[in-house]
Scaffold this motif. Structure first.
Motif, PDB file in Angstrom:
ATOM      1  N   GLY A  17       0.776  -1.221   0.000  1.00 54.03           N
ATOM      2  CA  GLY A  17       0.000   0.000   0.000  1.00 54.03           C
ATOM      3  C   GLY A  17       0.811   1.276   0.000  1.00 54.03           C
ATOM      4  N   TYR A  18       2.150   1.176  -0.095  1.00 58.92           N
ATOM      5  CA  TYR A  18       2.990   2.365  -0.107  1.00 58.92           C
ATOM      6  C   TYR A  18       3.181   2.878  -1.529  1.00 58.92           C
ATOM      7  N   ARG A  19       3.555   4.140  -1.641  1.00 58.79           N
ATOM      8  CA  ARG A  19       3.913   4.705  -2.942  1.00 58.79           C
ATOM      9  C   ARG A  19       5.414   4.598  -3.157  1.00 58.79           C
ATOM     10  N   GLN A  20       5.800   4.269  -4.372  1.00 59.75           N
ATOM     11  CA  GLN A  20       7.218   4.260  -4.714  1.00 59.75           C
ATOM     12  C   GLN A  20       7.604   5.682  -5.135  1.00 59.75           C
ATOM     13  N   GLY A  21       7.667   6.548  -4.125  1.00 58.24           N
ATOM     14  CA  GLY A  21       7.876   7.966  -4.380  1.00 58.24           C
ATOM     15  C   GLY A  21       9.291   8.443  -4.200  1.00 58.24           C
ATOM     16  N   LEU A  22      10.237   7.536  -3.909  1.00 52.74           N
ATOM     17  CA  LEU A  22      11.626   7.924  -3.700  1.00 52.74           C
ATOM     18  C   LEU A  22      12.440   7.648  -4.953  1.00 52.74           C
ATOM     19  N   GLY A  23      13.155   8.666  -5.424  1.00 53.86           N
ATOM     20  CA  GLY A  23      13.993   8.522  -6.606  1.00 53.86           C
ATOM     21  C   GLY A  23      15.432   8.206  -6.259  1.00 53.86           C
ATOM     22  N   LYS A  24      16.262   8.080  -7.290  1.00 52.11           N
ATOM     23  CA  LYS A  24      17.657   7.685  -7.114  1.00 52.11           C
ATOM     24  C   LYS A  24      18.426   8.677  -6.247  1.00 52.11           C
ATOM     25  N   ARG A  25      18.285   9.973  -6.547  1.00 51.59           N
ATOM     26  CA  ARG A  25      19.074  10.954  -5.786  1.00 51.59           C
ATOM     27  C   ARG A  25      18.645  10.984  -4.320  1.00 51.59           C
ATOM     28  N   LEU A 152       4.028  13.212   7.974  1.00 52.53           N
ATOM     29  CA  LEU A 152       2.643  12.907   7.655  1.00 52.53           C
ATOM     30  C   LEU A 152       2.204  13.388   6.278  1.00 52.53           C
ATOM     31  N   VAL A 153       3.079  14.112   5.576  1.00 49.47           N
ATOM     32  CA  VAL A 153       2.665  14.703   4.307  1.00 49.47           C
ATOM     33  C   VAL A 153       2.952  13.820   3.099  1.00 49.47           C
ATOM     34  N   GLY A 154       3.643  12.697   3.281  1.00 49.30           N
ATOM     35  CA  GLY A 154       3.891  11.803   2.156  1.00 49.30           C
ATOM     36  C   GLY A 154       5.362  11.491   1.991  1.00 49.30           C
ATOM     37  N   VAL A 155       5.646  10.297   1.444  1.00 48.18           N
ATOM     38  CA  VAL A 155       7.032   9.836   1.361  1.00 48.18           C
ATOM     39  C   VAL A 155       7.859  10.696   0.411  1.00 48.18           C
ATOM     40  N   GLU A 160      12.393  14.327  -0.037  1.00 44.13           N
ATOM     41  CA  GLU A 160      12.944  15.612  -0.468  1.00 44.13           C
ATOM     42  C   GLU A 160      13.584  16.360   0.702  1.00 44.13           C
ATOM     43  N   MET A 161      12.913  16.348   1.837  1.00 48.90           N
ATOM     44  CA  MET A 161      13.476  17.030   3.006  1.00 48.90           C
ATOM     45  C   MET A 161      14.740  16.329   3.496  1.00 48.90           C
ATOM     46  N   GLU A 162      14.721  14.993   3.465  1.00 51.52           N
ATOM     47  CA  GLU A 162      15.905  14.262   3.896  1.00 51.52           C
ATOM     48  C   GLU A 162      17.058  14.476   2.921  1.00 51.52           C
ATOM     49  N   PHE A 163      16.740  14.649   1.655  1.00 48.76           N
ATOM     50  CA  PHE A 163      17.759  14.956   0.650  1.00 48.76           C
ATOM     51  C   PHE A 163      18.481  16.250   1.009  1.00 48.76           C
ATOM     52  N   TRP A 164      17.728  17.291   1.323  1.00 44.28           N
ATOM     53  CA  TRP A 164      18.342  18.581   1.623  1.00 44.28           C
ATOM     54  C   TRP A 164      19.000  18.590   2.995  1.00 44.28           C
ATOM     55  N   PHE A 165      18.417  17.869   3.949  1.00 50.48           N
ATOM     56  CA  PHE A 165      19.091  17.717   5.237  1.00 50.48           C
ATOM     57  C   PHE A 165      20.473  17.097   5.039  1.00 50.48           C
ATOM     58  N   SER A 166      20.519  16.042   4.216  1.00 51.23           N
ATOM     59  CA  SER A 166      21.781  15.349   3.977  1.00 51.23           C
ATOM     60  C   SER A 166      22.778  16.234   3.240  1.00 51.23           C
ATOM     61  N   ILE A 167      22.282  17.022   2.290  1.00 47.60           N
ATOM     62  CA  ILE A 167      23.157  17.951   1.571  1.00 47.60           C
ATOM     63  C   ILE A 167      23.842  18.904   2.557  1.00 47.60           C
ATOM     64  N   LYS A 340      -4.366   9.289   3.424  1.00 48.18           N
ATOM     65  CA  LYS A 340      -4.551   9.442   1.984  1.00 48.18           C
ATOM     66  C   LYS A 340      -3.247   9.716   1.240  1.00 48.18           C
ATOM     67  N   GLN A 341      -2.193  10.021   1.973  1.00 56.20           N
ATOM     68  CA  GLN A 341      -0.880  10.217   1.358  1.00 56.20           C
ATOM     69  C   GLN A 341      -0.056   8.927   1.370  1.00 56.20           C
ATOM     70  N   ALA A 342      -0.714   7.779   1.653  1.00 56.36           N
ATOM     71  CA  ALA A 342      -0.052   6.470   1.710  1.00 56.36           C
ATOM     72  C   ALA A 342       1.045   6.458   2.763  1.00 56.36           C
ATOM     73  N   VAL A 343       0.782   7.096   3.885  1.00 56.94           N
ATOM     74  CA  VAL A 343       1.714   7.168   5.013  1.00 56.94           C
ATOM     75  C   VAL A 343       1.080   6.437   6.193  1.00 56.94           C
ATOM     76  N   PRO A 344       1.842   5.595   6.918  1.00 60.26           N
ATOM     77  CA  PRO A 344       1.294   4.891   8.092  1.00 60.26           C
ATOM     78  C   PRO A 344       1.100   5.845   9.263  1.00 60.26           C
ATOM     79  N   ALA A 345       0.067   6.661   9.173  1.00 58.29           N
ATOM     80  CA  ALA A 345      -0.123   7.756  10.121  1.00 58.29           C
ATOM     81  C   ALA A 345      -0.332   7.260  11.548  1.00 58.29           C
ATOM     82  N   ALA A 346      -1.097   6.184  11.716  1.00 56.36           N
ATOM     83  CA  ALA A 346      -1.367   5.683  13.069  1.00 56.36           C
ATOM     84  C   ALA A 346      -0.080   5.245  13.754  1.00 56.36           C
TER      85      ALA A 346
END
Length: 494
Positions: A17-25, A152-155, A160-167, A340-346
């Motif tokens: 039930g997850y979205r494959q929303g993470l790209g290579k970078r 909670l806003v989606g993977v 994207e936020m983790e990408f910039w944190f890591s940068i 609805k963002q395919a995030v395990p909110a609970a």
């Protein structure tokens, strides 16, 4: 190679039930960010104070075994990518009880780690005098609220936020390495001290307090690497995972060599190891001693980002682990709920409730909380990593027996390296006994932890839940998951 999906098209849904929303970078930078966290940016200060220059050797040894664990996880992911990560693999290769224990201990360690991270955020904020009057627990609560919203806003947004944190983290460490190397090469004095090997030889050598403190410290250093296994969890929500994962994992070893071993070595060549102290980032200490206005404040902002990144990653991971347990029938059913963002909110909000306990501890024990929780987290970390390697051993046995095809990304030197890695991790628990009082008390708490696991197992329904496969890429379907009990033979259970 398949053409990329149009930007307007929703990402593909997985069977869980997850979205494959993470790209290579994003996967590449998550693998970087997972290896650079609070354990280095804040923990290195107290570690240098405790054992001196030998910290670099301890980082090297722990880094090698941590990388071997990651290669074991990589082989499992290449066999079957899943957002259930090692919980799913433990269920398949070790059985229901092992899966439950692995997931529960992972949740425990990430929960403790989250408390460490929110404590680190509060400590970093107090670096600036304007926040000195704000209680530590208030800072911890503010950090928790921000990171909860991020998860909670989606993977895709998490990635994207983790990408910039890591940068930001990588850029800061590279800046330190460049500046520090230039100062060392030019022999520019720092805070009245002549840089170079003399700072080691004239201040007690590699082991100023003897070898035993360095050995005992291994359990704390292992904590610094916790999070590198998150790449295995994220793989289930990654596009083209079998193309992206091998290089992302293999690049971790040189990052460990540069960012941990190289950084600590440079720190002790620029200032006496006794100049660093607990509760203050060693990078802030170094730049403040340079006397350049504002540089120490800028670096403190960077290490604050690192703590937020670690907290962000921990909340991401625990949400997926708890949901995997719920789908296996060994955690409360409500934890399987997706928004609805395919995030395990609970599951995420349940973890946040545990983190609120950490906020309370910051109120009650602001001075001791970091070390106490770090030691408790180490128990879960070691256990989690042992489960990962045990699963790899079982996978390799199945491959040799011909029941499973080779993955093409075998753990180097297995099974010898696998058993050596497990032996190393188990030895850490023994070393913790000598770390009095926090390490000793943490080991003594294991029977109580085992009792809680037993109660949780007895209270579980042990009736797995089946998620309806997605027929169209709509996030709304994840809210309509069919939580109908199914048999243990259902191969779709992650």
């Amino acid at each position: 190679m398949n053409a990329p999906l149009p930007s307007a098209a929703p990402p593909e849904q997985t069977v869980e039930g997850y979205r494959q929303g993470l790209g290579k970078r994003q996967i590449q930078m998550i693998s970087v960010g997972g290896a650079i966290g609070t354990g280095l940016f804040l923990g290195a200060g107290s570690r240098l104070q405790a054992v001196g220059p030998s910290l670099a050797i301890v980082y090297l040894i722990c880094g090698i075994f941590s990388f071997l664990m990651l290669r074991a996880l990589g082989e499992l992911v290449m066999y079957r990518p899943t957002s259930g990560s090692f919980v799913s693999y433990a269920q398949e290769f070790l059985g229901d009880k092992a899966s439950y224990v692995a997931g529960a201990l992972s949740f425990f360690s990430w929960a403790m780690t989250g408390i460490v991270d929110i404590t680190a955020v509060a400590l970093y904020m107090h670096f600036w005098g304007v926040f000195a009057v704000v209680p530590q627990w208030v800072m911890a609560l503010m950090a928790l609220l921000v990171i909860t919203a991020m998860n909670l806003v989606g993977v895709k947004w998490f990635g994207e936020m983790e990408f910039w944190f890591s940068i930001i983290k990588v850029a800061a460490l590279l800046a330190f390495l460049v500046v520090g190397t230039a100062i060392l090469g030019l022999r520019v004095p720092v805070d009245g001290h002549t840089t170079g090997l003399g700072l080691i030889t004239e201040h007690g050598g590699l082991f100023p307090h003897g070898m035993l403190p360095a050995l005992v410290l291994i359990q704390g250093v292992v904590f610094a690497y916790y999070g590198i296994e998150m790449i295995g969890t994220a793989a289930g929500e990654c596009q083209n995972v079998r193309e992206v994962l091998p290089s992302a994992i293999n690049n971790v070893i040189w990052r460990i060599m540069i960012f941990y071993v190289g950084t600590v070595t440079l720190l002790v060549l620029l200032l006496p190891w006794s100049a660093y102290q607990a509760g203050v980032s060693p990078f802030v200490t170094f730049f403040s001693r340079l006397g350049v206005p504002g540089v120490d404040s800028l670096m403190n902002m960077v290490v604050l980002t690192a703590a937020l990144s670690s907290l962000n990653s921990g909340l991401y991971s625990t949400g997926r682990v708890l949901r995997a347990l719920a789908l296996n029938g060994t955690a409360p059913r409500y934890l399987a709920h997706m928004n609805k963002q395919a995030v395990p909110a609970a599951a995420i909000l349940t973890t946040v409730a545990i983190y609120l306990v950490g906020v309370g501890l910051n109120y009650l024990l602001p001075a001791q909380i970091f070390e106490i929780v770090l030691n408790m987290a180490s128990i879960g970390i070691v256990s989690t990593w042992c489960f990962i390697v045990f699963c790899q051993i079982k996978l390799r046995q199945a491959i040799r027996a011909g029941r499973i095809a080779p993955t093409g990304f075998a753990m180097p030197g297995a099974p010898v390296t696998a058993w050596l890695t497990i032996a190393f991790f188990v030895s850490i628990l023994g070393l913790m006994l000598f770390d009095y009082p926090t390490g000793t008390y943490s080991i003594m708490a294991i029977p109580a932890l085992a009792a809680l696991l037993f109660v949780g197992w007895k209270a579980a329904s042990h009736t797995p839940l089946n998620v309806v496969p997605q027929t169209i890429p709509s996030a709304e379907l994840t809210d309509d998951a069919d939580f109908t009990p199914t048999s243990r033979t259902d191969q779709n259970i992650p």
